[in-house]
Design an enzyme around this catalytic site. Structure first.
Site, PDB file in Angstrom:
ATOM      1  N   ARG A 176       0.792  -1.201   0.041  1.00  0.00           N
ATOM      2  CA  ARG A 176      -0.002   0.109  -0.012  1.00  0.00           C
ATOM      3  C   ARG A 176       0.862   1.209   0.028  1.00  0.00           C
ATOM      4  O   ARG A 176       0.699   2.142  -0.510  1.00  0.00           O
ATOM      5  CB  ARG A 176      -1.141  -0.065   1.218  1.00  0.00           C
ATOM      6  CG  ARG A 176      -2.140  -0.913   0.796  1.00  0.00           C
ATOM      7  CD  ARG A 176      -3.208  -1.052   2.264  1.00  0.00           C
ATOM      8  NE  ARG A 176      -4.377  -1.814   1.799  1.00  0.00           N
ATOM      9  CZ  ARG A 176      -5.289  -2.080   2.976  1.00  0.00           C
ATOM     10  NH1 ARG A 176      -5.297  -1.573   4.059  1.00  0.00           N
ATOM     11  NH2 ARG A 176      -6.269  -2.694   2.559  1.00  0.00           N
ATOM     12  N   LYS A 208     -20.740 -14.170   3.351  1.00  0.00           N
ATOM     13  CA  LYS A 208     -22.154 -13.746   3.418  1.00  0.00           C
ATOM     14  C   LYS A 208     -22.617 -13.276   1.917  1.00  0.00           C
ATOM     15  O   LYS A 208     -22.202 -12.391   1.545  1.00  0.00           O
ATOM     16  CB  LYS A 208     -22.441 -12.820   4.407  1.00  0.00           C
ATOM     17  CG  LYS A 208     -22.319 -13.370   6.061  1.00  0.00           C
ATOM     18  CD  LYS A 208     -22.571 -12.170   6.734  1.00  0.00           C
ATOM     19  CE  LYS A 208     -22.298 -12.662   8.371  1.00  0.00           C
ATOM     20  NZ  LYS A 208     -22.595 -11.539   9.289  1.00  0.00           N
ATOM     21  N   GLY A 212      -9.656  -8.133   0.269  1.00  0.00           N
ATOM     22  CA  GLY A 212      -8.205  -8.496   1.467  1.00  0.00           C
ATOM     23  C   GLY A 212      -7.991  -9.827   1.347  1.00  0.00           C
ATOM     24  O   GLY A 212      -7.015 -10.283   0.947  1.00  0.00           O
ATOM     25  N   GLY A 264     -14.009  -2.961   1.172  1.00  0.00           N
ATOM     26  CA  GLY A 264     -15.283  -2.696   1.119  1.00  0.00           C
ATOM     27  C   GLY A 264     -15.640  -1.216   0.133  1.00  0.00           C
ATOM     28  O   GLY A 264     -16.789  -1.294  -0.627  1.00  0.00           O
TER      29      GLY A 264
END
Length: 393
Positions: free
Chosen positions: A37, A197, A348, A371
């Site tokens: 990053r 999920k 991730g 996200g």
């Protein structure tokens, strides 16, 4: 189109508040274990430094509850010093007279890295007074923290509202690549979805179905789809709500004439078996717990990937953090890496799997967001990007 740092003029001597995502993994002795990053951020920092700006870098690290020396950005400042020798200072706080003095003493082309902004509860609360104090440090705001672009925090949203602003190269690149991949994909377009999920990815799945030709589904979320088709899943995780969601997505796929491919065999163990002795089965029943895709599914998925000209992957295809259930995820990571298609990996766990499978250099685009990537796949606006001024306005 949002204003880019390329559109900023006369920034020599200007104080730039640069929001980055330096949420790097750091071990118990304070050593950074993966600097990806930070390396991805270097082009934006270098651009500003070379043009004589005073670069004030703000970032978070982890989810601290107050000050936690284990989550200090001090080790990150040491790494920055290697890339910008003689130009980097570290501020042990984010606000206060000491920080203001450090900012006042900055020379053109220098860098000041602020301490972890999440040491302050006002950050995640998007406290307006906190944002105002942060904004007082600078003349211009630049957001290059794609990983938190879906967060409406003080340093990602509040400060941007108070200063002239732009996005950095990393954010600009992420938005362009992911948006183009979803809206104008190279065909055939194969999307791979995994993870736990279905509810977390319903928006992304529905949006992807508009342009993808084939969707491969694995991971724990696959069991909801298998149940939605009237098959048993044993003790594998699948809630009533997630099955209803899966039913809706299957119906939508049928309406659009899109192909959804589900696992045809599974690596499982028997519930209650403390050693979790594994076996392969085509039907999950009784006390069986599915934790990975089986060899027939791997082959089935690989056949679909061979036909693709574009592949997008989000989410692991099994409980890959356990070495007994890694084979499926790693096999697909290698298939994606060695594909001749244009490949995008986001999230991730997916990125981690690609790295562990030693395929990261073979992927065309590794997204830095989790996200935020999902929100873009949904076609949903990102608050921290929405607040940025439009180009030439």
């Amino acid at each position: 189109m949002k204003r880019s740092i390329k559109d900023l003029v006369n920034i020599e001597g200007k104080r730039i508040f640069l929001r980055t995502d330096f949420n790097l993994p750091i071990n118990k002795v304070g050593r950074i274990t993966d600097s990806t990053r930070l390396i991805n951020e270097l082009p934006t920092i270098r651009f500003l430094v070379e043009r004589g700006a005073k670069v004030i870098i703000c970032s978070h690290l982890g989810r601290p509850k107050g000050f936690d020396f284990r989550l200090s950005l001090w080790p990150v400042s040491l790494m920055l010093m290697k890339y910008f020798p003689g130009k980097v200072q570290f501020a042990h706080k984010v606000l206060g007279s000491e920080v203001q003095e450090q900012v006042a003493s900055m020379t053109n082309g220098s860098i000041l890295l602020l301490e972890n902004v999440r040491f302050y509860k006002e950050e995640t609360a998007n406290d307006p007074e906190f944002a105002k104090q942060l904004a007082s440090l600078a003349d211009i705001y630049v957001n290059d923290a794609f990983g938190v672009a879906h967060r409406k925090h003080a340093s990602t949203f509040g400060v941007a509202r108070l200063l002239p602003n732009a996005v950095g190269f990393l954010v600009e690149n992420e938005i362009e690549i992911i948006t183009n991949a979803v809206e104008e994909p190279r065909k055939p377009f194969v999307a791979i979805f995994g993870g736990a999920k279905v509810e977390d990815k319903i928006g992304a799945l529905k949006n992807i179905l508009k342009t993808a030709d084939v969707v491969l589904i694995g991971g724990a979320m696959a069991y909801s789809f298998i149940m939605a088709k009237g098959q048993t899943v044993g003790r594998s995780f699948a809630s009533i709500d997630s099955v209803k969601v899966a039913e809706g997505i299957l119906a939508e796929a049928e309406r659009l004439g899109k192909k959804i491919v589900l696992p045809v065999d599974h690596v499982a163990y028997m519930f209650g078996d403390k050693k979790e002795k594994t076996f392969v089965t085509e039907i999950l029943s009784g006390e069986m717990v599915g934790c990975d895709i089986g060899p027939k599914t791997i082959k089935l998925f690989e056949e679909e990937l061979l036909k693709a000209r574009q592949i997008l992957w989000n989410g692991p295809l099994g409980k890959y953090e356990d070495h007994k259930f890694q084979k499926g995820t790693f096999a697909i990571a290698k298939a994606v890496g060695h594909s001749s298609a244009y490949t995008i990996v986001g999230g991730g766990d997916s990125v981690s799997a690609v790295k562990q499978a030693k395929c990261v250099k073979l992927i065309n685009h590794i997204s830095t967001g989790g996200g935020a990537t999902l929100k873009l796949l949904e076609g949903t606006a990102l608050p921290a990007i929405d607040v940025i001024q439009e180009k030439y306005v």
